[in-house]
Scaffold this motif. Structure first.
Motif, PDB file in Angstrom:
ATOM      1  N   ILE A 134      35.135   9.207  30.193  1.00  0.00           N
ATOM      2  CA  ILE A 134      35.967   8.751  31.310  1.00  0.00           C
ATOM      3  C   ILE A 134      36.667   7.443  30.951  1.00  0.00           C
ATOM      4  O   ILE A 134      37.857   7.247  31.249  1.00  0.00           O
ATOM      5  N   GLU A 135      35.961   6.556  30.272  1.00  0.00           N
ATOM      6  CA  GLU A 135      36.565   5.277  29.878  1.00  0.00           C
ATOM      7  C   GLU A 135      37.732   5.497  28.932  1.00  0.00           C
ATOM      8  O   GLU A 135      38.783   4.839  29.055  1.00  0.00           O
ATOM      9  N   ARG A 136      37.605   6.411  28.010  1.00  0.00           N
ATOM     10  CA  ARG A 136      38.697   6.685  27.074  1.00  0.00           C
ATOM     11  C   ARG A 136      39.875   7.345  27.790  1.00  0.00           C
ATOM     12  O   ARG A 136      41.041   7.048  27.493  1.00  0.00           O
ATOM     13  N   GLU A 137      39.592   8.252  28.702  1.00  0.00           N
ATOM     14  CA  GLU A 137      40.672   8.892  29.455  1.00  0.00           C
ATOM     15  C   GLU A 137      41.510   7.860  30.196  1.00  0.00           C
ATOM     16  O   GLU A 137      42.741   7.993  30.289  1.00  0.00           O
ATOM     17  N   GLN A 138      40.891   6.818  30.680  1.00  0.00           N
ATOM     18  CA  GLN A 138      41.608   5.785  31.425  1.00  0.00           C
ATOM     19  C   GLN A 138      42.552   4.969  30.548  1.00  0.00           C
ATOM     20  O   GLN A 138      43.450   4.300  31.064  1.00  0.00           O
ATOM     21  N   ARG A 139      42.372   5.041  29.241  1.00  0.00           N
ATOM     22  CA  ARG A 139      43.245   4.320  28.308  1.00  0.00           C
ATOM     23  C   ARG A 139      44.381   5.188  27.784  1.00  0.00           C
ATOM     24  O   ARG A 139      45.235   4.712  27.036  1.00  0.00           O
ATOM     25  N   MET A 140      44.437   6.442  28.167  1.00  0.00           N
ATOM     26  CA  MET A 140      45.482   7.340  27.680  1.00  0.00           C
ATOM     27  C   MET A 140      46.829   6.997  28.301  1.00  0.00           C
ATOM     28  O   MET A 140      46.905   6.374  29.359  1.00  0.00           O
ATOM     29  N   LYS A 141      47.897   7.420  27.625  1.00  0.00           N
ATOM     30  CA  LYS A 141      49.253   7.233  28.148  1.00  0.00           C
ATOM     31  C   LYS A 141      49.379   7.886  29.521  1.00  0.00           C
ATOM     32  O   LYS A 141      48.678   8.862  29.835  1.00  0.00           O
ATOM     33  N   GLU A 142      50.330   7.394  30.298  1.00  0.00           N
ATOM     34  CA  GLU A 142      50.465   7.852  31.680  1.00  0.00           C
ATOM     35  C   GLU A 142      50.667   9.364  31.783  1.00  0.00           C
ATOM     36  O   GLU A 142      50.058  10.028  32.615  1.00  0.00           O
ATOM     37  N   ARG A 143      51.527   9.934  30.927  1.00  0.00           N
ATOM     38  CA  ARG A 143      51.837  11.363  31.017  1.00  0.00           C
ATOM     39  C   ARG A 143      51.078  12.200  29.991  1.00  0.00           C
ATOM     40  O   ARG A 143      51.342  13.409  29.851  1.00  0.00           O
ATOM     41  N   ALA A 144      50.136  11.604  29.292  1.00  0.00           N
ATOM     42  CA  ALA A 144      49.386  12.348  28.282  1.00  0.00           C
ATOM     43  C   ALA A 144      48.511  13.413  28.930  1.00  0.00           C
ATOM     44  O   ALA A 144      48.031  13.246  30.059  1.00  0.00           O
ATOM     45  N   ILE A 145      48.298  14.509  28.203  1.00  0.00           N
ATOM     46  CA  ILE A 145      47.501  15.608  28.732  1.00  0.00           C
ATOM     47  C   ILE A 145      46.313  15.897  27.816  1.00  0.00           C
ATOM     48  O   ILE A 145      46.286  15.499  26.646  1.00  0.00           O
ATOM     49  N   ILE A 146      45.340  16.603  28.383  1.00  0.00           N
ATOM     50  CA  ILE A 146      44.126  17.001  27.671  1.00  0.00           C
ATOM     51  C   ILE A 146      44.143  18.513  27.502  1.00  0.00           C
ATOM     52  O   ILE A 146      44.400  19.247  28.459  1.00  0.00           O
ATOM     53  N   MET A 147      43.851  18.974  26.278  1.00  0.00           N
ATOM     54  CA  MET A 147      43.770  20.401  26.001  1.00  0.00           C
ATOM     55  C   MET A 147      42.467  20.724  25.285  1.00  0.00           C
ATOM     56  O   MET A 147      41.843  19.853  24.672  1.00  0.00           O
ATOM     57  N   HIS A 148      42.064  21.985  25.361  1.00  0.00           N
ATOM     58  CA  HIS A 148      40.842  22.459  24.705  1.00  0.00           C
ATOM     59  C   HIS A 148      40.930  23.979  24.658  1.00  0.00           C
ATOM     60  O   HIS A 148      41.181  24.608  25.685  1.00  0.00           O
ATOM     61  N   PRO A 149      40.724  24.615  23.491  1.00  0.00           N
ATOM     62  CA  PRO A 149      40.814  26.083  23.422  1.00  0.00           C
ATOM     63  C   PRO A 149      39.654  26.781  24.122  1.00  0.00           C
ATOM     64  O   PRO A 149      39.736  27.976  24.394  1.00  0.00           O
ATOM     65  N   ALA A 150      38.563  26.019  24.375  1.00  0.00           N
ATOM     66  CA  ALA A 150      37.366  26.543  25.026  1.00  0.00           C
ATOM     67  C   ALA A 150      36.692  27.594  24.118  1.00  0.00           C
ATOM     68  O   ALA A 150      37.307  28.095  23.201  1.00  0.00           O
ATOM     69  N   PRO A 151      35.411  27.884  24.349  1.00  0.00           N
ATOM     70  CA  PRO A 151      34.569  27.405  25.445  1.00  0.00           C
ATOM     71  C   PRO A 151      34.277  25.907  25.336  1.00  0.00           C
ATOM     72  O   PRO A 151      34.124  25.382  24.236  1.00  0.00           O
ATOM     73  N   VAL A 152      34.192  25.277  26.495  1.00  0.00           N
ATOM     74  CA  VAL A 152      33.957  23.835  26.576  1.00  0.00           C
ATOM     75  C   VAL A 152      32.464  23.551  26.691  1.00  0.00           C
ATOM     76  O   VAL A 152      31.770  24.184  27.480  1.00  0.00           O
ATOM     77  N   ASN A 153      31.998  22.611  25.914  1.00  0.00           N
ATOM     78  CA  ASN A 153      30.653  22.073  26.094  1.00  0.00           C
ATOM     79  C   ASN A 153      30.792  20.765  26.865  1.00  0.00           C
ATOM     80  O   ASN A 153      31.165  19.731  26.302  1.00  0.00           O
ATOM     81  N   ARG A 154      30.544  20.825  28.157  1.00  0.00           N
ATOM     82  CA  ARG A 154      30.725  19.660  29.021  1.00  0.00           C
ATOM     83  C   ARG A 154      29.761  18.549  28.626  1.00  0.00           C
ATOM     84  O   ARG A 154      28.608  18.804  28.295  1.00  0.00           O
ATOM     85  N   ASP A 155      30.284  17.334  28.669  1.00  0.00           N
ATOM     86  CA  ASP A 155      29.532  16.131  28.299  1.00  0.00           C
ATOM     87  C   ASP A 155      29.153  16.110  26.816  1.00  0.00           C
ATOM     88  O   ASP A 155      28.261  15.381  26.406  1.00  0.00           O
ATOM     89  N   VAL A 156      29.858  16.910  26.021  1.00  0.00           N
ATOM     90  CA  VAL A 156      29.735  16.816  24.558  1.00  0.00           C
ATOM     91  C   VAL A 156      31.111  16.412  24.031  1.00  0.00           C
ATOM     92  O   VAL A 156      31.344  15.237  23.764  1.00  0.00           O
ATOM     93  N   GLU A 157      32.064  17.349  23.921  1.00  0.00           N
ATOM     94  CA  GLU A 157      33.403  16.959  23.487  1.00  0.00           C
ATOM     95  C   GLU A 157      34.248  16.370  24.614  1.00  0.00           C
ATOM     96  O   GLU A 157      35.244  15.682  24.362  1.00  0.00           O
ATOM     97  N   ILE A 158      33.858  16.611  25.867  1.00  0.00           N
ATOM     98  CA  ILE A 158      34.608  16.052  26.994  1.00  0.00           C
ATOM     99  C   ILE A 158      33.667  15.814  28.169  1.00  0.00           C
ATOM    100  O   ILE A 158      32.764  16.621  28.424  1.00  0.00           O
ATOM    101  N   ALA A 159      33.883  14.732  28.874  1.00  0.00           N
ATOM    102  CA  ALA A 159      33.072  14.436  30.052  1.00  0.00           C
ATOM    103  C   ALA A 159      33.273  15.519  31.101  1.00  0.00           C
ATOM    104  O   ALA A 159      34.395  15.995  31.314  1.00  0.00           O
ATOM    105  N   ASP A 160      32.207  15.894  31.750  1.00  0.00           N
ATOM    106  CA  ASP A 160      32.258  16.950  32.752  1.00  0.00           C
ATOM    107  C   ASP A 160      33.338  16.683  33.803  1.00  0.00           C
ATOM    108  O   ASP A 160      34.084  17.582  34.198  1.00  0.00           O
ATOM    109  N   ALA A 161      33.464  15.444  34.237  1.00  0.00           N
ATOM    110  CA  ALA A 161      34.412  15.097  35.297  1.00  0.00           C
ATOM    111  C   ALA A 161      35.865  15.248  34.867  1.00  0.00           C
ATOM    112  O   ALA A 161      36.763  15.273  35.715  1.00  0.00           O
TER     113      ALA A 161
END
Length: 305
Positions: A233-260
């Motif tokens: 979450i802390e890193r997401e808050q430092r991203m550019k305003e219009r930047a987006i997050i992608m993932h081909p999935a399956p997602v392992n929550r709280d491993v490569e990306i915070a669940d929230a």
């Protein structure tokens, strides 16, 4: 385009043609196939998104989907992939969609097989349909590829998604960077700290750790990987305003990306899944339409002899 095997085989013009056709389908446009086609999906590795996405795309195009269960096929008796595909072709299959654990499995099908072959993932090699849906997602967001900073994070050396996207995005003018543990970079140069890539990235593309492809265990617990290389979450808050997050999935929550963050406003993870149907419709239509034209040309040629 007779087959889809690797992003390396597609020109920029062919890529853009497929993306434009995907937009056509998303806008409610109709396919232009002149007859009913028969397609079989041969998945020798587990899949949720890719397999069902192809099946949905095939049905929306009006294709007949012929069931194929790898666990109960003759490949378990020692039949080669070539013989399996040749058998399906002789039964009347027009195209096969294949996922296999072997890199470049399709090489044995390039001679002697007449039906179309669509690569749905070969080992740690290529995943062209995933790359095309990722490109479609980025194009919808930014309207371009040129000069975008795309950062791919995770298990780079084992990722067919990373390799496919690196090939296509670089050729389309994007700046592709990698972030991963030093041992996971493979043949790519990679950053090893978020500070090097985070704040100027337009797209953060996260990857699953592919434990099944590691020959030896890597010394990362879920917690330590998330702390060092995960999108917190802390890193997401430092991203550019219009930047987006992608993932081909399956997602392992709280491993490569915070669940929230999986369904936060920046995330396009489930949008990618939706885009996959339109993109695979475009892929299948392009290949099957080309096959129909080839078959008609062949028939006319035979008739004149």
């Amino acid at each position: 385009m007779k087959n889809l095997l690797s992003m390396e085989h597609l020109s920029n013009e062919e890529i853009m043609m497929i993306l434009n056709r995907a937009q056509h389908f998303e806008n409610g446009g109709n396919p232009v196939l002149q007859r009913e086609f028969h397609v079989a999906n041969l998945f020798f590795e587990p899949s949720t998104r890719t397999k069902t996405s192809f099946e949905m795309a095939e049905r929306r195009l009006g294709c007949t989907v012929i069931p194929f269960d790898a666990e109960f096929s003759s490949t378990t008796k020692g039949e080669t992939l070539y013989d399996t595909v040749k058998t399906l072709e002789m039964i009347g299959i027009d195209a096969v969609v294949i996922r296999d654990k072997e890199d470049e499995y399709y090489n044995e099908l390039l001679e002697g097989i007449g039906c179309a072959v669509i690569n749905a993932g070969d080992g740690a090699g290529q995943h062209p349909s995933q790359s095309l849906l990722d490109l479609y997602t980025i194009q919808k967001e930014f309207g371009r590829f040129e000069d975008l900073n795309i950062t791919i994070v995770g298990d780079i050396s084992h990722s067919r998604v990373a390799k496919s996207n690196a090939t296509a995005l670089t050729r389309l003018g994007a700046n592709v960077r990698f972030l991963c543990p030093p041992a996971w970079a493979g043949n790519f140069e990679a950053a090893h700290s978020w500070d090097e890539v985070l704040e100027d990235s337009d797209v953060i593309m996260l990857l699953r750790i592919q434990h099944e492809r590691h020959s030896v265990s890597k010394n990362f617990s879920k917690e330590s990987y998330h702390a060092e290389y995960g999108l917190t979450i802390e890193r997401e808050q430092r991203m550019k305003e219009r930047a987006i997050i992608m993932h081909p999935a399956p997602v392992n929550r709280d491993v490569e990306i915070a669940d929230a963050l999986v369904e936060c406003s920046r995330s396009r993870i489930f949008e990618q899944v939706r885009n996959g149907v339109f993109t695979r419709m475009a892929i299948l239509e392009t290949i099957l339409k080309g096959r129909d034209q080839y078959d008609n040309s062949y028939t006319k040629c035979e008739a004149t002899q």
